[in-house]
Design a protein around this motif. Structure first.
Motif, PDB file in Angstrom:
ATOM      1  N   TYR A   1       0.832  -1.207   0.000  1.00 31.91           N
ATOM      2  CA  TYR A   1       0.000   0.000   0.000  1.00 31.91           C
ATOM      3  C   TYR A   1       0.864   1.253   0.000  1.00 31.91           C
ATOM      4  N   TYR A   2       1.914   1.273   0.812  1.00 28.94           N
ATOM      5  CA  TYR A   2       2.786   2.453   0.866  1.00 28.94           C
ATOM      6  C   TYR A   2       3.454   2.716  -0.474  1.00 28.94           C
TER       7      TYR A   2
ATOM      8  N   HIS B   1      -0.855   4.308  -1.710  1.00 27.07           N
ATOM      9  CA  HIS B   1      -0.742   5.598  -1.032  1.00 27.07           C
ATOM     10  C   HIS B   1      -0.398   6.718  -2.007  1.00 27.07           C
TER      11      HIS B   1
ATOM     12  N   LYS C   1      -2.468  10.095  -2.172  1.00 28.03           N
ATOM     13  CA  LYS C   1      -1.779  11.361  -1.936  1.00 28.03           C
ATOM     14  C   LYS C   1      -1.959  12.308  -3.115  1.00 28.03           C
TER      15      LYS C   1
ATOM     16  N   LEU D   1      -3.022   5.484   5.935  1.00 32.68           N
ATOM     17  CA  LEU D   1      -1.635   5.048   6.136  1.00 32.68           C
ATOM     18  C   LEU D   1      -1.519   4.122   7.345  1.00 32.68           C
TER      19      LEU D   1
END
Length: 172
Positions: A39-40, A44, A48, A81
């Motif tokens: 995910y990061y 994300h 973002k 997050l």
């Protein structure tokens, strides 16, 4: 491959049923850690970009209302997050506790052998001692690896939140 599976089966039998529970817990924990890493690195970035695009599309960026909207956007991204980090932390804390449970069940087995055959049967006592120490080791290995991973995930989440805050402040 069959030899590998037999070796794992023998290891689990040596450590008892608690070792199986620890293994499943560690497997699920690492699946969740890998999901957060994925995910990061992928999801994300899209979230973002969408939040930044929404902020940049706003005409009013300096009023009190705009500041509240900016904080809400940052909070939504921050919640995404931190997604499953509390669950991961609970799983990390559960690993050594299950290891301790394995220690207790293994030592009960040692005491049972001692009650039945006395202290002269060292081989039977050794099997119980290994049943006591292997789950402890597995629980500690799972906990240590989980602590390192969750600490990294927390730092990454905090860093990404701060980056987003800074980017939105620069867009004033």
């Amino acid at each position: 491959m069959i030899d590998f599976l037999n070796a794992i089966r023998d290891f689990v039998e040596t450590g008892g049923q608690v070792l199986l529970a620890i293994g499943i817990l560690i497997f699920v924990m690492w699946l969740m850690i890998l999901e957060r890493i994925f995910y990061y690195s992928r999801g994300h970035q899209q979230v973002k970009k969408a939040a930044l695009a929404d902020w940049q599309a706003r005409a009013d960026k300096s009023s009190w209302r705009a500041e509240q909207i900016r904080q809400a956007m940052i909070s939504r991204v921050s919640i995404a997050l931190g997604g499953r980090l509390p669950i991961l932390q609970a799983m990390v804390a559960l690993c050594p506790l299950l290891g301790l449970m394995g220690t207790v069940t293994g030592m009960i087995e040692v005491f049972d052998v001692m009650a039945i055959s006395g202290t002269g049967n060292a081989r039977s006592m050794a099997a119980g001692v290994s049943k006591a120490t292997i789950p402890t080791m597995a629980g500690m290995v799972g906990a240590l690896s989980g602590v390192f991973a969750t600490t990294w995930l927390q730092r990454t989440a905090k860093r990404e939140r701060m980056k987003l805050e800074d980017r939105m402040l620069l867009e004033h």
